[in-house]
Design a protein around this motif. Sequence first.
Motif, PDB file in Angstrom:
ATOM      1  N   TYR A 197       0.871  -1.172   0.000  1.00  0.00           N
ATOM      2  CA  TYR A 197       0.000   0.000   0.000  1.00  0.00           C
ATOM      3  C   TYR A 197       0.906   1.218   0.000  1.00  0.00           C
ATOM      4  O   TYR A 197       1.697   1.406   0.919  1.00  0.00           O
ATOM      5  N   ASP A 198       0.771   2.037  -1.007  1.00  0.00           N
ATOM      6  CA  ASP A 198       1.616   3.213  -1.174  1.00  0.00           C
ATOM      7  C   ASP A 198       0.960   4.424  -0.512  1.00  0.00           C
ATOM      8  O   ASP A 198       0.031   5.003  -1.056  1.00  0.00           O
ATOM      9  N   GLY A 199       1.448   4.788   0.660  1.00  0.00           N
ATOM     10  CA  GLY A 199       0.917   5.938   1.374  1.00  0.00           C
ATOM     11  C   GLY A 199       1.177   7.256   0.672  1.00  0.00           C
ATOM     12  O   GLY A 199       0.498   8.248   0.938  1.00  0.00           O
ATOM     13  N   PHE A 200       2.134   7.275  -0.247  1.00  0.00           N
ATOM     14  CA  PHE A 200       2.399   8.483  -1.026  1.00  0.00           C
ATOM     15  C   PHE A 200       1.234   8.790  -1.976  1.00  0.00           C
ATOM     16  O   PHE A 200       1.095   9.907  -2.450  1.00  0.00           O
ATOM     17  N   SER A 201       0.404   7.786  -2.253  1.00  0.00           N
ATOM     18  CA  SER A 201      -0.752   7.971  -3.121  1.00  0.00           C
ATOM     19  C   SER A 201      -1.964   8.482  -2.354  1.00  0.00           C
ATOM     20  O   SER A 201      -2.979   8.797  -2.955  1.00  0.00           O
ATOM     21  N   GLY A 202      -1.851   8.538  -1.050  1.00  0.00           N
ATOM     22  CA  GLY A 202      -2.948   9.010  -0.209  1.00  0.00           C
ATOM     23  C   GLY A 202      -3.348   7.963   0.805  1.00  0.00           C
ATOM     24  O   GLY A 202      -3.209   6.767   0.565  1.00  0.00           O
ATOM     25  N   ILE A 203      -3.839   8.435   1.932  1.00  0.00           N
ATOM     26  CA  ILE A 203      -4.280   7.527   2.990  1.00  0.00           C
ATOM     27  C   ILE A 203      -5.801   7.405   2.878  1.00  0.00           C
ATOM     28  O   ILE A 203      -6.536   8.341   3.176  1.00  0.00           O
ATOM     29  N   VAL A 204      -6.261   6.238   2.450  1.00  0.00           N
ATOM     30  CA  VAL A 204      -7.688   5.970   2.292  1.00  0.00           C
ATOM     31  C   VAL A 204      -8.003   4.761   3.177  1.00  0.00           C
ATOM     32  O   VAL A 204      -7.739   3.619   2.776  1.00  0.00           O
TER      33      VAL A 204
ATOM     34  N   ALA B 232      -8.170  -1.160   4.624  1.00  0.00           N
ATOM     35  CA  ALA B 232      -8.897  -2.265   5.253  1.00  0.00           C
ATOM     36  C   ALA B 232      -9.252  -3.347   4.240  1.00  0.00           C
ATOM     37  O   ALA B 232      -9.083  -4.541   4.511  1.00  0.00           O
ATOM     38  N   ALA B 233      -9.734  -2.952   3.078  1.00  0.00           N
ATOM     39  CA  ALA B 233     -10.086  -3.934   2.043  1.00  0.00           C
ATOM     40  C   ALA B 233      -8.848  -4.683   1.577  1.00  0.00           C
ATOM     41  O   ALA B 233      -8.869  -5.901   1.403  1.00  0.00           O
ATOM     42  N   ALA B 234      -7.754  -3.969   1.400  1.00  0.00           N
ATOM     43  CA  ALA B 234      -6.518  -4.592   0.938  1.00  0.00           C
ATOM     44  C   ALA B 234      -5.990  -5.587   1.963  1.00  0.00           C
ATOM     45  O   ALA B 234      -5.501  -6.662   1.607  1.00  0.00           O
ATOM     46  N   ALA B 235      -6.092  -5.247   3.254  1.00  0.00           N
ATOM     47  CA  ALA B 235      -5.588  -6.141   4.303  1.00  0.00           C
ATOM     48  C   ALA B 235      -6.273  -7.501   4.249  1.00  0.00           C
ATOM     49  O   ALA B 235      -5.662  -8.520   4.561  1.00  0.00           O
ATOM     50  N   GLY B 236      -7.519  -7.530   3.824  1.00  0.00           N
ATOM     51  CA  GLY B 236      -8.245  -8.792   3.719  1.00  0.00           C
ATOM     52  C   GLY B 236      -7.829  -9.655   2.550  1.00  0.00           C
ATOM     53  O   GLY B 236      -8.272 -10.788   2.429  1.00  0.00           O
TER      54      GLY B 236
ATOM     55  N   LYS C  58      -2.754 -13.390   1.970  1.00  0.00           N
ATOM     56  CA  LYS C  58      -2.780 -14.805   2.353  1.00  0.00           C
ATOM     57  C   LYS C  58      -2.029 -15.013   3.665  1.00  0.00           C
ATOM     58  O   LYS C  58      -1.162 -14.225   4.032  1.00  0.00           O
ATOM     59  N   ALA C  59      -2.335 -16.108   4.341  1.00  0.00           N
ATOM     60  CA  ALA C  59      -1.560 -16.492   5.516  1.00  0.00           C
ATOM     61  C   ALA C  59      -0.125 -16.750   5.082  1.00  0.00           C
ATOM     62  O   ALA C  59       0.123 -17.151   3.946  1.00  0.00           O
ATOM     63  N   ALA C  60       0.810 -16.486   5.954  1.00  0.00           N
ATOM     64  CA  ALA C  60       2.245 -16.645   5.698  1.00  0.00           C
ATOM     65  C   ALA C  60       2.743 -15.606   4.702  1.00  0.00           C
ATOM     66  O   ALA C  60       3.684 -15.834   3.968  1.00  0.00           O
ATOM     67  N   ALA C  61       2.094 -14.453   4.687  1.00  0.00           N
ATOM     68  CA  ALA C  61       2.484 -13.388   3.767  1.00  0.00           C
ATOM     69  C   ALA C  61       2.650 -12.094   4.541  1.00  0.00           C
ATOM     70  O   ALA C  61       2.368 -12.023   5.729  1.00  0.00           O
ATOM     71  N   TYR C  62       3.148 -11.084   3.841  1.00  0.00           N
ATOM     72  CA  TYR C  62       3.247  -9.794   4.506  1.00  0.00           C
ATOM     73  C   TYR C  62       2.711  -8.674   3.648  1.00  0.00           C
ATOM     74  O   TYR C  62       2.614  -8.773   2.442  1.00  0.00           O
ATOM     75  N   CYS C  63       2.327  -7.643   4.359  1.00  0.00           N
ATOM     76  CA  CYS C  63       1.766  -6.444   3.766  1.00  0.00           C
ATOM     77  C   CYS C  63       2.749  -5.316   4.028  1.00  0.00           C
ATOM     78  O   CYS C  63       3.128  -5.081   5.168  1.00  0.00           O
TER      79      CYS C  63
END
Length: 109
Positions: free
Chosen positions: A79-86, A91-95, A98-103
């Motif tokens: 998630y690129d915060g330079f593009s704006g904080i939405v 929240a949608a992206a966090a869902g 996958k398990a065993a992955a990182y954001c």
Amino acid sequence: MQDFKLSNLPLLRSQLADARHRQLLLITGSQAWCYAQCQQLLANSNDNLILSSSKTLENAVWPEHLHQILGQEFSNLVYDGFSGIVPNKIAAAAGTVKAAAYCCCYFPR
């Protein structure tokens, strides 16, 4: 005192896989540096979602509607915060992670 934490990302990924957990990796710094880190972190994976309005990040998307990403799963999410904080987009992206992955989230410092 250093204002960052050194980490071993391959070890972290292995531990996440063993525990079947998701992890948030927050990266802050200059925009150019953050984008370089993104490209390095995702170099060996093609199962990524990069949410950014920047043309610098390859394969990045900045969907207008959240249903465009809901129901999908990715091994890595940026998630690129330079593009704006939405908050709804975050929240949608966090869902989608996958398990065993990182954001990874990139924010101006």
